[in-house]
Write a protein that holds these residues in place. Structure first.
Motif, PDB file in Angstrom:
ATOM      1  N   LYS A 221    -114.989 -88.746  78.057  1.00  9.11           N
ATOM      2  CA  LYS A 221    -116.064 -89.354  78.874  1.00  9.11           C
ATOM      3  C   LYS A 221    -115.972 -88.837  80.359  1.00  9.11           C
ATOM      4  O   LYS A 221    -114.882 -88.353  80.863  1.00  9.11           O
ATOM      5  CB  LYS A 221    -115.489 -90.891  78.925  1.00  9.11           C
ATOM      6  N   CYS A 222    -117.114 -88.696  80.914  1.00 11.28           N
ATOM      7  CA  CYS A 222    -117.308 -88.210  82.184  1.00 11.28           C
ATOM      8  C   CYS A 222    -117.320 -89.389  83.297  1.00 11.28           C
ATOM      9  O   CYS A 222    -117.122 -90.617  83.006  1.00 11.28           O
ATOM     10  CB  CYS A 222    -118.642 -87.367  82.105  1.00 11.28           C
ATOM     11  N   GLY A 223    -117.339 -88.803  84.478  1.00 12.07           N
ATOM     12  CA  GLY A 223    -117.432 -89.979  85.744  1.00 12.07           C
ATOM     13  C   GLY A 223    -116.071 -90.599  86.067  1.00 12.07           C
ATOM     14  O   GLY A 223    -116.386 -91.733  86.583  1.00 12.07           O
ATOM     15  N   ARG A 224    -114.926 -90.204  85.640  1.00  9.36           N
ATOM     16  CA  ARG A 224    -113.633 -90.669  85.725  1.00  9.36           C
ATOM     17  C   ARG A 224    -112.992 -90.159  86.638  1.00  9.36           C
ATOM     18  O   ARG A 224    -113.226 -88.961  87.019  1.00  9.36           O
ATOM     19  CB  ARG A 224    -112.903 -91.298  84.414  1.00  9.36           C
ATOM     20  N   SER A 225    -111.839 -90.746  87.063  1.00 14.71           N
ATOM     21  CA  SER A 225    -111.018 -89.907  87.894  1.00 14.71           C
ATOM     22  C   SER A 225    -110.282 -88.653  87.110  1.00 14.71           C
ATOM     23  O   SER A 225    -110.256 -88.635  85.899  1.00 14.71           O
ATOM     24  CB  SER A 225    -109.891 -90.801  88.435  1.00 14.71           C
ATOM     25  N   THR A 226    -109.830 -87.972  87.961  1.00 15.12           N
ATOM     26  CA  THR A 226    -109.063 -86.826  87.425  1.00 15.12           C
ATOM     27  C   THR A 226    -108.031 -87.104  86.609  1.00 15.12           C
ATOM     28  O   THR A 226    -107.560 -86.325  85.664  1.00 15.12           O
ATOM     29  CB  THR A 226    -108.761 -85.672  88.491  1.00 15.12           C
ATOM     30  N   GLU A 227    -107.281 -88.005  87.089  1.00  9.73           N
ATOM     31  CA  GLU A 227    -105.942 -88.503  86.459  1.00  9.73           C
ATOM     32  C   GLU A 227    -106.272 -88.967  84.974  1.00  9.73           C
ATOM     33  O   GLU A 227    -105.585 -88.562  84.111  1.00  9.73           O
ATOM     34  CB  GLU A 227    -105.277 -89.377  87.308  1.00  9.73           C
ATOM     35  N   ASP A 228    -107.309 -89.923  84.919  1.00  5.44           N
ATOM     36  CA  ASP A 228    -107.659 -90.379  83.592  1.00  5.44           C
ATOM     37  C   ASP A 228    -108.128 -89.299  82.592  1.00  5.44           C
ATOM     38  O   ASP A 228    -107.481 -89.062  81.452  1.00  5.44           O
ATOM     39  CB  ASP A 228    -108.748 -91.354  83.711  1.00  5.44           C
ATOM     40  N   THR A 229    -109.023 -88.090  83.145  1.00  8.08           N
ATOM     41  CA  THR A 229    -109.436 -87.221  82.502  1.00  8.08           C
ATOM     42  C   THR A 229    -108.350 -86.337  81.839  1.00  8.08           C
ATOM     43  O   THR A 229    -108.155 -85.962  80.927  1.00  8.08           O
ATOM     44  CB  THR A 229    -110.186 -86.404  83.329  1.00  8.08           C
ATOM     45  N   MET A 230    -107.242 -85.868  82.877  1.00  5.52           N
ATOM     46  CA  MET A 230    -105.922 -85.416  82.550  1.00  5.52           C
ATOM     47  C   MET A 230    -105.189 -85.866  81.425  1.00  5.52           C
ATOM     48  O   MET A 230    -104.670 -85.343  80.406  1.00  5.52           O
ATOM     49  CB  MET A 230    -104.923 -85.107  83.859  1.00  5.52           C
ATOM     50  N   ASN A 231    -105.169 -87.301  81.635  1.00  5.54           N
ATOM     51  CA  ASN A 231    -104.359 -87.976  80.141  1.00  5.54           C
ATOM     52  C   ASN A 231    -105.133 -87.895  79.124  1.00  5.54           C
ATOM     53  O   ASN A 231    -104.648 -87.643  77.714  1.00  5.54           O
ATOM     54  CB  ASN A 231    -104.334 -89.651  80.676  1.00  5.54           C
TER      55      ASN A 231
END
Length: 412
Positions: A221-231
């Protein structure tokens, strides 16, 4: 001139009155003398008494005065004659004259009304003419502007033609350079094929993963924090480790299960996905052919995700004319059509498998039913391919086939 005629008429009237006075006085005098003479001499007429004769003479004298007066007036004046003898005709003439005068007056009023309408029409015409003249002036001004613009375009065209000639000469030079580069590239490709073949010969050991093979993949998913994307990226990495372990079996060592991805690639991918307006497809792909026992070196591939096909959407269609008794021909036609479907889906954005190049999945029962329907149509039919469920860039594309015999109108 009119004043003189009025004076002449007045003189003529006074003269007529004087004549009537003189004649009347003379007749009265003569009658009086005659009556006196008759009375003195006691004359009789028609056997009447002298007294009665005198009265008769007086009466005849009065009649003579009236008769002479009318005779003189009738002789001297046309108006008197007209009044005495042509009064009715004069009255009719006057009535006709009045009727003509009334008709003429009415015609005059109508003419005045028509004149008013004509004046109004003329005024409107003049107004319209003024507007037309104004429009003409505007059009002439516009024509002058267009002419100036056309002159400018002609000048620009001449400049562009000169520039085009210059570019054409440059393009010819580039074409020559490109031909040389193509030749050099062909030589490099031949060299690369030779080296690749040599490497494959050298590494014909137990190859576990081929170059470009997808170890794991998914939509982030796009538009989230970098931390959530790293997870999420970490979850895909764990999936890749599980796939490696499943491929190698129970004898896989911990070193063989490790995946090597540059930390900078992780961080850059997380930043791109977080700032993107669209969901991203992430693939973890092996860099080269990996022999068992080597470290699994991979790279991250990012693609923008979107809907490519809707459920039931027509993908491709083709007319078939095959010999249903020849199974190889039937299989070849269907296989060729599925390859066309695969190519169309790839062109529209569905990601193919890097190894096989396939993007779709079709069940064996679907192929079996299609062959039976084609046989029922005696090999003359149109084949349709529909999306079986919605398909995004990540895929896979599930396909449903439909056979419509020739001569049958429509499909679903």
């Amino acid at each position: 001139m009119y004043f003189l005629k009025g004076c002449d008429f007045a003189v003529y009237g006074l003269f007529l009155i004087m004549v009537l006075v003189v004649v009347g006085g003379a007749i009265a005098f003569i009658g009086d003398r005659l009556g006196s003479k008759v009375g003195k001499k006691k004359l009789t007429i028609f056997g009447l008494r002298p007294k009665h004769t005198s009265v008769l003479v007086t009466i005849l004298t009065g009649i003579s005065i009236t008769t002479m007066t009318l005779a003189v007036m009738t002789t001297v004046s046309d108006n008197v004659r007209t009044a005495l003898f042509s009064m009715e005709q004069l009255r009719q003439t006057m009535a006709e004259t009045e009727n003509r005068l009334a008709y003429a007056s009415k015609e005059l009023e109508n003419s005045k009304a028509e004149q008013a309408k004509t004046d109004a029409t003329l005024a409107q015409t003049r107004k319209d003419l003024d507007q037309l003249m104004e429009q003409r002036r505007e059009l002439e001004q516009r024509a002058d502007e267009l002419q100036r613009g056309n002159d400018a375009l002609e000048a620009a065209k001449a400049e562009l033609m000169a520039e085009n000639n210059n570019l054409a000469s440059q393009n010819q030079g580039l074409a020559d350079d490109n031909a040389k580069l193509v030749n050099d590239n062909k030589q490099l490709e031949d060299r690369n094929d030779y080296l690749t073949t040599g490497i494959q010969i050298m590494r014909e050991g137990d190859i576990t993963f081929r170059a470009g093979e997808v170890l794991s993949g998914g939509v982030v998913k796009c538009g989230r924090s970098t931390e959530d994307t790293m997870n999420d990226l970490s979850v895909l990495t764990d999936m890749a480790r599980e796939n490696i372990a499943h491929r190698l079996g129970d004898k896989a060592t911990e070193q063989e299960k490790q995946i090597w991805i540059l930390q900078s690639d992780y961080e850059q991918a997380a930043q791109i996905i977080s700032e993107s307006q669209d969901d991203m497809i992430v693939r973890i792909v092996s860099i080269g052919n990996l022999v068992r026992g080597e470290d699994v070196r991979t790279v991250l591939q990012l693609y923008r995700n979107k809907r490519v096909f809707n459920d039931g959407e027509l993908i491709a269609t083709k007319r078939l004319h095959v010999n249903v008794n020849n199974e190889e021909e039937v299989d070849a036609e269907i296989t060729s059509f599925l390859q066309e479907v695969n190519g169309i889906a790839t062109q529209k954005g569905v990601l193919p498998d890097p190894i096989s190049g396939n993007v779709g999945i079709i069940e064996g029962e679907e192929i079996y039913n299609t062959i039976n329907d084609l046989r029922a149509a005696r090999g003359n039919a149109t084949i349709y391919a529909y999306a079986k469920g919605a398909c995004e860039v990540f895929g896979p594309l599930r396909v449903r086939l439909k056979i419509i015999a020739s001569g049958v109108i429509g499909a679903f």
